[in-house]
Design a protein around this motif. Structure first.
Motif, PDB file in Angstrom:
ATOM      1  N   GLY A  99     -29.976  30.673 -49.951  1.00 50.32           N
ATOM      2  CA  GLY A  99     -30.718  31.889 -50.278  1.00 50.32           C
ATOM      3  C   GLY A  99     -30.975  32.803 -49.118  1.00 50.32           C
ATOM      4  N   ASP A 100     -30.079  32.819 -48.152  1.00 50.66           N
ATOM      5  CA  ASP A 100     -30.245  33.702 -47.001  1.00 50.66           C
ATOM      6  C   ASP A 100     -30.156  35.167 -47.451  1.00 50.66           C
ATOM      7  OD1 ASP A 100     -28.670  35.347 -44.708  1.00 50.66           O
ATOM      8  OD2 ASP A 100     -30.032  33.863 -43.806  1.00 50.66           O
ATOM      9  N   GLU A 101     -31.148  35.978 -47.047  1.00 53.22           N
ATOM     10  CA  GLU A 101     -31.203  37.375 -47.514  1.00 53.22           C
ATOM     11  C   GLU A 101     -30.045  38.205 -46.996  1.00 53.22           C
ATOM     12  OE1 GLU A 101     -34.930  39.167 -46.707  1.00 53.22           O
ATOM     13  OE2 GLU A 101     -36.085  37.787 -47.975  1.00 53.22           O
ATOM     14  N   ALA A 102     -29.630  37.992 -45.752  1.00 53.60           N
ATOM     15  CA  ALA A 102     -28.518  38.756 -45.189  1.00 53.60           C
ATOM     16  C   ALA A 102     -27.223  38.440 -45.944  1.00 53.60           C
ATOM     17  CB  ALA A 102     -28.368  38.461 -43.705  1.00 53.60           C
ATOM     18  N   LYS A 103     -27.005  37.146 -46.227  1.00 50.58           N
ATOM     19  CA  LYS A 103     -25.827  36.765 -46.996  1.00 50.58           C
ATOM     20  C   LYS A 103     -25.884  37.347 -48.411  1.00 50.58           C
ATOM     21  CE  LYS A 103     -24.559  32.433 -44.666  1.00 50.58           C
ATOM     22  NZ  LYS A 103     -24.334  30.977 -44.877  1.00 50.58           N
ATOM     23  N   ALA A 104     -27.050  37.315 -49.008  1.00 49.59           N
ATOM     24  CA  ALA A 104     -27.199  37.847 -50.362  1.00 49.59           C
ATOM     25  C   ALA A 104     -26.829  39.323 -50.412  1.00 49.59           C
ATOM     26  CB  ALA A 104     -28.631  37.641 -50.850  1.00 49.59           C
ATOM     27  N   ALA A 105     -27.234  40.066 -49.387  1.00 50.81           N
ATOM     28  CA  ALA A 105     -26.904  41.491 -49.340  1.00 50.81           C
ATOM     29  C   ALA A 105     -25.402  41.700 -49.203  1.00 50.81           C
ATOM     30  CB  ALA A 105     -27.645  42.162 -48.185  1.00 50.81           C
ATOM     31  N   MET A 106     -24.761  40.879 -48.397  1.00 54.44           N
ATOM     32  CA  MET A 106     -23.314  41.006 -48.224  1.00 54.44           C
ATOM     33  C   MET A 106     -22.580  40.637 -49.511  1.00 54.44           C
ATOM     34  SD  MET A 106     -22.697  39.547 -44.337  1.00 54.44           S
ATOM     35  CE  MET A 106     -20.955  39.954 -44.427  1.00 54.44           C
ATOM     36  N   ILE A 107     -23.033  39.588 -50.191  1.00 55.32           N
ATOM     37  CA  ILE A 107     -22.413  39.194 -51.454  1.00 55.32           C
ATOM     38  C   ILE A 107     -22.523  40.319 -52.472  1.00 55.32           C
ATOM     39  CG2 ILE A 107     -22.678  37.654 -53.445  1.00 55.32           C
ATOM     40  CD1 ILE A 107     -23.436  35.443 -51.423  1.00 55.32           C
ATOM     41  N   GLU A 108     -23.674  40.965 -52.517  1.00 55.12           N
ATOM     42  CA  GLU A 108     -23.832  42.080 -53.446  1.00 55.12           C
ATOM     43  C   GLU A 108     -22.887  43.223 -53.090  1.00 55.12           C
ATOM     44  OE1 GLU A 108     -27.320  44.651 -55.653  1.00 55.12           O
ATOM     45  OE2 GLU A 108     -27.778  43.744 -53.699  1.00 55.12           O
ATOM     46  N   THR A 109     -22.729  43.495 -51.800  1.00 55.22           N
ATOM     47  CA  THR A 109     -21.818  44.555 -51.368  1.00 55.22           C
ATOM     48  C   THR A 109     -20.382  44.219 -51.753  1.00 55.22           C
ATOM     49  OG1 THR A 109     -23.237  45.158 -49.504  1.00 55.22           O
ATOM     50  CG2 THR A 109     -20.935  45.825 -49.379  1.00 55.22           C
ATOM     51  N   PHE A 110     -19.964  42.984 -51.519  1.00 46.25           N
ATOM     52  CA  PHE A 110     -18.606  42.580 -51.879  1.00 46.25           C
ATOM     53  C   PHE A 110     -18.388  42.693 -53.394  1.00 46.25           C
ATOM     54  CE2 PHE A 110     -18.837  39.430 -48.078  1.00 46.25           C
ATOM     55  CZ  PHE A 110     -18.623  40.480 -47.198  1.00 46.25           C
ATOM     56  N   THR A 111     -19.354  42.212 -54.156  1.00 45.68           N
ATOM     57  CA  THR A 111     -19.228  42.229 -55.619  1.00 45.68           C
ATOM     58  C   THR A 111     -19.132  43.651 -56.143  1.00 45.68           C
ATOM     59  OG1 THR A 111     -20.540  40.191 -55.728  1.00 45.68           O
ATOM     60  CG2 THR A 111     -20.249  41.408 -57.769  1.00 45.68           C
ATOM     61  N   GLN A 112     -19.981  44.509 -55.620  1.00 43.02           N
ATOM     62  CA  GLN A 112     -19.947  45.897 -56.072  1.00 43.02           C
ATOM     63  C   GLN A 112     -18.612  46.544 -55.756  1.00 43.02           C
ATOM     64  OE1 GLN A 112     -23.326  48.055 -54.578  1.00 43.02           O
ATOM     65  NE2 GLN A 112     -24.770  47.043 -55.953  1.00 43.02           N
ATOM     66  N   GLU A 113     -18.048  46.241 -54.597  1.00 42.88           N
ATOM     67  CA  GLU A 113     -16.777  46.862 -54.223  1.00 42.88           C
ATOM     68  C   GLU A 113     -15.658  46.476 -55.190  1.00 42.88           C
ATOM     69  OE1 GLU A 113     -13.602  46.850 -50.490  1.00 42.88           O
ATOM     70  OE2 GLU A 113     -15.758  46.770 -50.092  1.00 42.88           O
ATOM     71  N   TRP A 114     -15.571  45.193 -55.546  1.00 39.61           N
ATOM     72  CA  TRP A 114     -14.469  44.775 -56.416  1.00 39.61           C
ATOM     73  C   TRP A 114     -14.707  45.197 -57.861  1.00 39.61           C
ATOM     74  CZ3 TRP A 114      -9.921  43.646 -54.650  1.00 39.61           C
ATOM     75  CH2 TRP A 114      -9.799  43.245 -53.322  1.00 39.61           C
ATOM     76  N   VAL A 115     -15.957  45.192 -58.306  1.00 43.62           N
ATOM     77  CA  VAL A 115     -16.255  45.726 -59.641  1.00 43.62           C
ATOM     78  C   VAL A 115     -15.937  47.216 -59.684  1.00 43.62           C
ATOM     79  CG1 VAL A 115     -18.123  46.275 -61.259  1.00 43.62           C
ATOM     80  CG2 VAL A 115     -17.980  43.998 -60.235  1.00 43.62           C
TER      81      VAL A 115
END
Length: 639
Positions: A559-575
């Protein structure tokens, strides 16, 4: 010359064309005209009053809750009451019968047909106080006067107490009571209606009222019927069940806009196009505030609504999702729910239809002509600064997108977008082909940004302009009837925006079907699916949230917040890439015949875009995991 054999059929046929609640508009207008006649005769300019209230004398006799419309106009004597009630298209007391004036049809058509039990009319003039009832005669099966007297009299005299005090004080006036379609029907608060239904209807019907010497008030019931007051005096002394002034939509919006400070409402003059028979017009606009105490929906339509003004009445209302393409045409893509419009056509070619539901320009409904298109183009070139500011304020609430992300997506899609290009042609006197068909216009009628280059080596000639509206591009080659043209490439830029469902509510969504972005993956904002330039992506959509959760559980179990933000950025880009490809890829089919704008409205609706989102989650999840794998070195791609 003409004879009418079946007047009942004529009445029912005409009534079928009327809008709901039209009878109350007719009664109010009749009252207003009667007061204006009295003003003229008496040389007065004030003291007019219209009350839409319980018929208190009738309630005292029967216990029924019947709504009535009373006015202190010039009234009618016995002969006039019978003549004006029973004669279709009668030349009224105002002698102003015309296609644009009083047609002598309204109340007698809308009243008895909507209230088969009858419409009770009593009037006071020159010392006479008379009453009649017109409705559906159940025994003879036709509309007629209903006997009222002990010996079957159709018209009877009534005591002074049968009139409100303000009519008695004036010495003239009329009371029209609506009895419904069943005995003892409650017409003050019909089943299924909110208690403020009549107050809101009249505010929404009129542009401005309760001014210029005439006030109109409506009784607003409150609480349980068992607790309602039983006399006019008790109602007037109570804290609820009050008479509220009908001010009209413009006045309500004025008051609301002024709460946000000065300069939040005005109008724009539009010249029209006399050579094309397009009259001049005036577009009134309001920027409404948000927050507690600013809601106007209990009194009239709220922000995001549009209507047409004619003779102080509002027609052709477009609200909610119905207003989306109209707001987009006017250039309002952000902050729609804060902005409202009223279009006022000017000139002698303007009229309304019989039903008073549509404004006509040259005999055709306004929105079915090119008139609206001309006016909207002229408005966009003169958009008030305050509206621009409001749109910028709403746009600023959205996050700023990463320009590198857009560049990466564009590069990855470059090859696939070359697979199927629609052939496009620009009108050119020296063109080497002949082209015709529908024009491919850009958002807002050709004011968007487009990348274009001639067919050939794909390089832009030195010194050539960089952008131009796509409205000058023809979409079909026509070797027989086309115009000279040269072939070009044209790419409509698409701007993705990640938003919440609440943020999307303020934008004109294409084919949202009243649900907008609610529980949908994506939607287009603009006038239609073929040209909309803004792609909304729903950050609250459960399909998107599920992908986020799956990747987070795999790559970020701590549940690292920095990782969570990056995962959201990656997901948004591919969606985002998937949805951009879906929209732009489908638009490549555009050819002006089998794929027309209406097809794109369906194919690129929020429902259809959600299907596109759900159809390829495998590759989306795989690519997000591949990219997120950099944070989790020991994880296998796709595991």
């Amino acid at each position: 010359m003409f004879r009418v054999e079946n007047a009942d059929f004529i009445a029912d046929k005409l009534a079928s064309e009327l809008l709901p609640d039209q009878e109350f508009r007719e009664a109010a207008k009749n009252g207003e005209e009667a007061i204006r006649r009295r003003f003229f005769a008496d040389g007065r300019k004030s003291g007019g009053r219209i009350e839409i209230d319980v018929d208190w004398p009738l309630h005292a006799e029967t216990g029924g809750w019947y709504v009535s419309c009373s006015d202190n106009g010039d009234g009618m004597n016995r002969g006039e009451l019978q003549k004006y009630t029973l004669t279709l298209a009668v030349q009224g007391a105002g002698r102003n019968q015309s296609l644009t004036g009083n047609q002598g049809m309204g109340l007698k058509i809308s009243g008895p047909t909507r209230h088969k039990e009858g419409v009770l009319i009593r009037s006071m003039k020159d010392g006479e106080r008379t009453m009649l009832q017109i409705g559906w005669n159940k025994s003879d099966k036709h509309y007629d006067l209903i006997p009222l007297g002990p010996n079957g009299e159709n018209i009877v005299s009534v005591p002074e107490a049968m009139f409100p005090s303000f009519v008695i004080d004036q010495g003239s006036g009329t009371v029209v009571t609506f009895l419904g379609n069943a005995p003892d029907e409650n017409t003050l608060w019909p089943p299924g209606r909110p208690k403020n239904w009549l107050f809101k209807y009249l505010n929404q019907r009129f542009f401005r009222f309760s001014h210029d010497g005439i006030d109109m008030l409506v009784r607003q019931p409150a609480g349980d019927i068992a607790d309602w007051p039983r006399t006019r005096g008790d109602a007037d002394r109570g804290k609820s069940f009050n008479l509220a002034a009908v001010k009209g939509t413009a006045a309500v919006w004025d008051d609301a806009a002024d709460k946000g400070g000065p300069g939040n409402h005005d109008y724009v003059e539009l010249p029209g196009d006399p050579l094309a028979d397009v009259p001049a017009a005036r577009i009134h606009w309001w920027v409404l505030p948000t927050g507690p105490g600013t809601d106007v929906s209990t009194r009239t339509a709220g922000g995001g609504s549009l209507a047409v003004l004619y003779q102080n009445e509002l027609h052709d209302w477009r609200t909610s999702s119905q207003a989306n393409p109209f707001f987009a045409r006017l250039g309002v893509l952000f902050g729609k729910t804060r902005i409202a419009f009223v279009i006022e056509p000017l000139g002698s070619t303007v009229a309304s239809d019989f039903a008073r539901s549509h404004v006509l320009i040259g005999g055709k409904a306004l929105f079915e002509t090119d008139t609206w298109l001309v006016w909207s183009d002229q408005f966009r070139t003169n958009t008030p600064a305050r509206i621009k500011e409001a749109m910028q304020e709403e746009q600023a609430r959205l996050q700023i997108e990463d320009p590198d992300r857009a560049r990466r997506i564009q590069n990855r899609l470059k090859d696939v977008m070359q697979l199927l290009r629609p052939r496009r042609f620009r009108a050119a006197a020296t063109g080497d082909v002949s082209a015709g068909g529908a024009l491919a216009t850009g958002p807002g009628g050709g004011t968007g940004t487009f990348a274009e280059r001639p067919v050939g080596d794909g390089k832009k000639p030195a010194g050539a302009g960089t952008t131009r509206g796509i409205g000058s591009v023809l979409t079909q080659e026509d070797t027989t009837n086309g115009d000279p043209a040269s072939e070009v490439y044209a790419l409509l830029q698409l701007h993705p925006k990640w938003v919440t469902e609440e943020q999307a509510a303020g934008m004109p969504i294409v084919n949202g079907e009243g649900k907008g972005l609610h529980d949908r993956a994506a939607a287009l904002v603009g006038e239609d699916g073929a040209r909309a330039s803004i792609l909304l992506l729903n950050r609250e959509f459960r399909g998107y949230q599920t992908i986020l959760a799956a990747v987070s559980e795999w790559a970020n179990p701590e549940g690292d917040e920095a990782k969570a933000a990056m995962i959201e950025t990656f997901t948004q880009e591919w969606v985002e890439q998937k949805m951009v490809e879906a929209v732009n890829g489908l638009r490549q089919l555009e050819n002006g015949s089998s794929w027309t704008p209406i097809h794109f409205d369906d194919a690129l609706s929020p429902v259809a875009l959600t299907a596109a989102f759900m159809a390829d989650r495998y590759h989306t999840l795989r690519e997000v995991k591949r990219q997120a794998g950099g944070m989790q070195p020991t994880a296998g791609v796709g595991s």
